[in-house]
Design a protein around this motif. Structure first.
Motif, PDB file in Angstrom:
ATOM      1  N   PHE A  88      37.004  35.352  48.506  1.00 44.99           N
ATOM      2  CA  PHE A  88      35.990  35.542  49.493  1.00 44.99           C
ATOM      3  C   PHE A  88      36.256  34.489  50.535  1.00 44.99           C
ATOM      4  N   ARG A  89      36.657  33.329  50.425  1.00 47.01           N
ATOM      5  CA  ARG A  89      37.036  32.402  51.713  1.00 47.01           C
ATOM      6  C   ARG A  89      38.089  32.978  52.654  1.00 47.01           C
ATOM      7  N   GLU A  90      39.037  33.580  52.057  1.00 52.56           N
ATOM      8  CA  GLU A  90      40.194  34.030  52.642  1.00 52.56           C
ATOM      9  C   GLU A  90      40.010  35.189  53.443  1.00 52.56           C
ATOM     10  N   ASN A 134      38.618  35.084  37.336  1.00 51.11           N
ATOM     11  CA  ASN A 134      37.697  34.395  37.088  1.00 51.11           C
ATOM     12  C   ASN A 134      36.930  33.621  38.514  1.00 51.11           C
ATOM     13  N   ARG A 135      35.892  32.794  38.207  1.00 45.51           N
ATOM     14  CA  ARG A 135      35.195  32.530  39.315  1.00 45.51           C
ATOM     15  C   ARG A 135      36.101  31.594  40.530  1.00 45.51           C
ATOM     16  N   GLY A 136      37.119  30.853  40.160  1.00 42.21           N
ATOM     17  CA  GLY A 136      37.907  30.240  40.984  1.00 42.21           C
ATOM     18  C   GLY A 136      38.450  31.209  42.038  1.00 42.21           C
ATOM     19  N   GLU A 137      39.251  32.297  41.296  1.00 38.60           N
ATOM     20  CA  GLU A 137      40.004  33.291  42.108  1.00 38.60           C
ATOM     21  C   GLU A 137      38.967  34.010  43.032  1.00 38.60           C
ATOM     22  N   ILE A 138      37.667  34.382  42.543  1.00 33.71           N
ATOM     23  CA  ILE A 138      36.518  35.230  43.183  1.00 33.71           C
ATOM     24  C   ILE A 138      36.611  34.317  44.567  1.00 33.71           C
ATOM     25  N   ILE A 150      30.551  38.410  37.657  1.00 35.48           N
ATOM     26  CA  ILE A 150      31.469  37.339  37.686  1.00 35.48           C
ATOM     27  C   ILE A 150      31.395  36.454  36.206  1.00 35.48           C
ATOM     28  N   GLU A 151      32.625  36.393  35.660  1.00 39.21           N
ATOM     29  CA  GLU A 151      32.467  36.218  34.437  1.00 39.21           C
ATOM     30  C   GLU A 151      31.363  36.483  33.347  1.00 39.21           C
ATOM     31  N   LEU A 152      30.786  37.768  33.606  1.00 39.59           N
ATOM     32  CA  LEU A 152      29.483  38.010  32.983  1.00 39.59           C
ATOM     33  C   LEU A 152      28.453  37.203  32.794  1.00 39.59           C
ATOM     34  N   SER A 153      28.394  36.339  33.850  1.00 41.95           N
ATOM     35  CA  SER A 153      27.162  35.648  33.948  1.00 41.95           C
ATOM     36  C   SER A 153      26.145  36.339  34.751  1.00 41.95           C
ATOM     37  N   ARG A 154      24.881  36.478  34.244  1.00 42.37           N
ATOM     38  CA  ARG A 154      23.898  37.177  34.934  1.00 42.37           C
ATOM     39  C   ARG A 154      23.450  36.627  36.012  1.00 42.37           C
ATOM     40  N   LEU A 178      28.314  32.816  44.815  1.00 35.64           N
ATOM     41  CA  LEU A 178      29.373  33.895  45.128  1.00 35.64           C
ATOM     42  C   LEU A 178      28.544  35.275  45.296  1.00 35.64           C
ATOM     43  N   ALA A 179      27.583  35.495  44.389  1.00 41.55           N
ATOM     44  CA  ALA A 179      26.716  36.730  44.409  1.00 41.55           C
ATOM     45  C   ALA A 179      26.039  36.691  45.892  1.00 41.55           C
ATOM     46  N   GLY A 180      25.603  35.449  46.259  1.00 43.47           N
ATOM     47  CA  GLY A 180      24.839  35.420  47.286  1.00 43.47           C
ATOM     48  C   GLY A 180      25.610  35.346  48.688  1.00 43.47           C
TER      49      GLY A 180
END
Ligand code: SF4
Lengths: 501, 214
Positions: free
Chosen positions: A189-191, A181-185, B193-197, A211-213
């Motif tokens: 990325f940070r580490e 999930n986003r927190g893990e991602i 990412i969690e399927l958010s586009r 995160l995508a950026g």
């Protein structure tokens, strides 16, 4: 170019993040691995949400296509026709590719393929390559082979990047980081980003857009300087030598366009006879996989193109066990698979245990067939996989090329039983084998087993059930299995032959 | 034995049970998909992807391209060789726009430093909202429509077909001629990412489509 943009080594002396240990040694057989997956609460919640969402999207876009069932039959027929004369199509493909200016290589197995790739990269003098997401390069363990040869291989698909930087292994064909999930991602990325290249920006939040950026910035330097890229291919057109890659983010296009050298690893089952055949598969694939009418980007290329893209183009045609599957007239059907992942998303077992439990690059129902087909049923992992299913049959209905997945699972169970009889090995779970043998003994038993469990589904006023008898007992002891469907697939099929998903 | 001969021999040995030649595939290729109006449907499906679609007549094209560049905030633009003369001259005259024509010498870094690209296209697909470039004149080499962050793409209404089968039938000649193809359905996007586009990871984040009628 700053120093941080050059390849460098982490504290263990590696150019790329080390994968988890179990990718280099055998993981546990499914019944044990499944328990671990079931205990992972984050993964189970993520999977339930994700597979449910993709399932609904798929059903919606499939229902839009009036002749979806005809389209599936066409996909099935084209693939069957091609596989049954695969030698001819491969020879044609080789000729077309050569005529188009590509260099064709053949690989019997992973070792052959990796040797060819390492030699080709070394000949360019480069120390790093970027990659388009592909199942086949995972299948041959290419990243590790390149690392051993002192070459860094970078995943550029966002999910694959998350997996790679997370020292992790993909758990889904299409969305490999579905278990994160986003927190893990954000933490990954940070580490890790700064260890291997452009670091994550200060104050990176958990917002998917941010995160995508961060991934865009991290990878952009790599794309701009990369000289060698490696891809797979979704389809290879024999008639013209055209390769096709289907993707979303544009990382595929970056790799296929910017470098000087392009190496594509193509499983021999990917061939389609003619350009026109693409119309069938370009409709079946996106709708079945991401539930979109079309994926954002599809690239087709036919050898090098003057003034546009890589001028040094190589294609490696890979067997790696595919001819084992081909030799089995029943197992051959699995080679139709276009890796859409619809069968994973619909599978109640996959949804609960996650992709890692299958101990291989191909998870889910198709993985449970492909792995034993490609690698044989000698090792404990591969022989346990055909039992990793409740045979509910939901996968059969969603498969765009009509692979009879549950029939093939039964067929694989039979092979495991035969294998055991031949070698008189007792290392495999005896009760499981016994139950499987009984189910296998007669077609009627299989139907009876299916009917019995669906009867239980009708009678028991509970949503989940405890331990199941027979083949499933090992893993149902540990988790809540969903209520079995009130019908068997066969009953359902008889009643709803013209299904609209 | 070479790997080639080995693999082919294994394939042949695996197929000894196959006696008869290929049967026919029960499928009619290249048929249109029925729909009320292909152009309307195209506009609807492209808009679905959060791309912008503008419809205009041929004479309005240069003005509409200018508008697309301004509204997406582009200051620098690259044009493929073979871009429509009229369009080219109009853009060159714009005061706050720096225009370059690609002569093949622009590097990836040059393109990365360019805000936008304007290209023509070969085929539009109504049912899927897809635009196909075969990278002929005015469409540019593949990197042009990839690296700059804004893609202004001109589609002629006459090139819009109903669905993928019609499109493949039209494009088969390009493929047989060895041209690369790029199929674009909306801007670059990820759902990892969690399927958010999220729009735009690597490709252009803005897709601005100008549909020219008449
Ligand atoms: S078996 Fe069918 S449903 Fe599963 S991934 Fe392959 S093509 Fe898709």
């Amino acid at each position: 170019m700053t120093a941080t943009e050059q390849p460098r080594r982490d504290k263990d002396g590696r150019l790329t993040p080390a994968p988890p240990e179990w990718t280099t040694r055998p993981a546990a057989p499914f019944p044990e691995a499944a328990v671990k997956g079931l205990e992972n609460q984050v993964q189970r919640a993520n999977l339930r949400h994700a597979t449910g969402t993709i399932r609904a999207k798929r059903a919606r876009v499939v229902a839009e296509v009036d002749n979806w069932q005809d389209l599936r039959s066409a996909g099935e027929a084209i693939k069957n026709r091609t596989l049954r004369h695969l030698d001819q199509h491969l020879v044609t493909l080789e000729e077309s590719l050569t005529k188009a200016g590509a260099t064709v290589h053949w690989a019997r197995d992973a070792a052959d393929a990796n040797r060819i790739i390492v030699d080709l990269v070394k000949a360019t003098g480069e120390q790093e390559v970027t990659k388009v997401k592909s199942m086949v390069t995972q299948e041959i363990g290419m990243n590790e082979a390149l690392e051993e040869a002192g070459i860094a291989a970078w995943e550029t698909d966002l999910a694959e990047l998350i997996v790679q930087l997370g020292h992790d292994f993909p758990s889904h064909i299409l969305v490999p980081a579905i278990h994160r999930n986003r927190g893990e991602i954000r933490e990954i990325f940070r580490e890790e980003m700064g260890v291997y290249g452009t670091p994550a920006p200060e104050g990176l939040s958990e917002q998917p857009a941010e995160l995508a950026g961060a991934a865009r910035t991290h990878l952009r330097n790599k794309f701009l300087r990369t000289k060698v890229a490696i891809s797979g291919a979704n389809f290879a057109v024999a008639e013209t030598g055209t390769l096709v890659v289907v993707e979303s983010e544009g990382n595929g296009r970056m790799n296929l366009t910017l470098p000087e050298t392009l190496i594509s690893v193509v499983g021999i089952e990917k061939v389609l006879p003619t350009v026109e055949d693409l119309e069938v598969f370009l409709r079946l694939l996106p709708r079945s996989s991401t539930g979109e009418r079309m994926n954002p980007y599809t690239s087709m290329w036919t050898g090098p193109s003057a003034g546009d893209g890589p001028q040094d183009v190589h294609v490696i045609l890979l067997d790696n066990g595919r001819t084992n599957a081909l030799a089995d007239p029943k197992g051959r059907e699995a080679l139709r698979c276009i890796r859409c992942s619809a069968c994973l998303n619909i599978c109640p077992v996959y949804e609960r245990v996650g992709g890692h439990a299958y101990g291989s690059v191909y998870p889910g129902p198709i993985g449970a067939i492909l792995n034993p087909q490609l690698r044989g049923v000698e090792n404990p992992i591969d022989k346990s996989l055909p039992f990793a299913s409740s045979l509910c049959g939901a996968c059969n209905e969603v498969c765009p090329v009509k692979i009879p997945i549950s029939d093939l699972l039964v067929h694989e169970r039979h092979r495991v039983v035969e294998e055991k009889k031949r070698h008189q090995l007792n290392q495999f779970e005896p009760a499981m084998m016994k139950a499987a043998s009984w189910v296998m003994a007669d077609h009627k038993h299989l139907e009876a087993a299916g009917t019995a469990s669906s009867l239980a589904g009708k009678l028991l006023p509970i949503r989940t059930i405890g331990p199941l008898p027979g083949p499933l007992s090992r893993w149902t002891q540990n988790r809540d299995v969903p209520m079995v469907p009130a019908q068997t697939f066969r009953q359902w099929w008889k009643e709803n032959h013209d299904e609209r998903a | 034995m070479s790997a080639r001969d080995d693999v082919l021999a294994r394939v042949r040995a695996s197929l000894t049970d196959v006696a008869e030649p290929d049967g026919p595939v029960d499928w009619a290729y290249g048929l249109p998909t029925a729909m009320a109006d292909v152009v309307d449907r195209f506009v609807e499906t492209v808009t679905d992807y959060k791309a912008t679609v503008v419809r205009c007549g041929a004479s309005e094209l240069p003005g509409q391209v200018m508008r697309g560049l301004m509204e997406t905030g582009a200051r620098t633009v690259v044009l493929p060789a073979g871009t429509d003369e009229m369009l080219h001259r109009t853009l060159e005259m714009a005061a706050d726009l720096s225009v370059r024509v690609d002569d093949g010498s622009l590097t990836a870094a040059d393109l990365d430093a360019t805000d936008a690209v304007v290209t023509a296209s070969s085929v539009g697909i109504a049912e899927t909202g897809t635009i196909v470039l075969d990278h002929g004149p005015g469409q540019g080499r593949r990197a042009l429509s990839l690296v700059p962050d804004r893609h202004i793409c001109v589609v002629r209404a006459a090139d819009v077909v109903s669905d993928v089968p019609e499109a493949v039938a039209r494009l088969a000649t390009s493929v047989r001629a060895g041209r690369p193809l790029t199929w674009i359905s909306g801007p670059s996007a990820t759902s990892d990412i969690e399927l958010s586009r999220v729009e735009g990871v690597h490709g252009p984040r803005h897709l601005w489509v100008i549909l020219v009628e008449g």
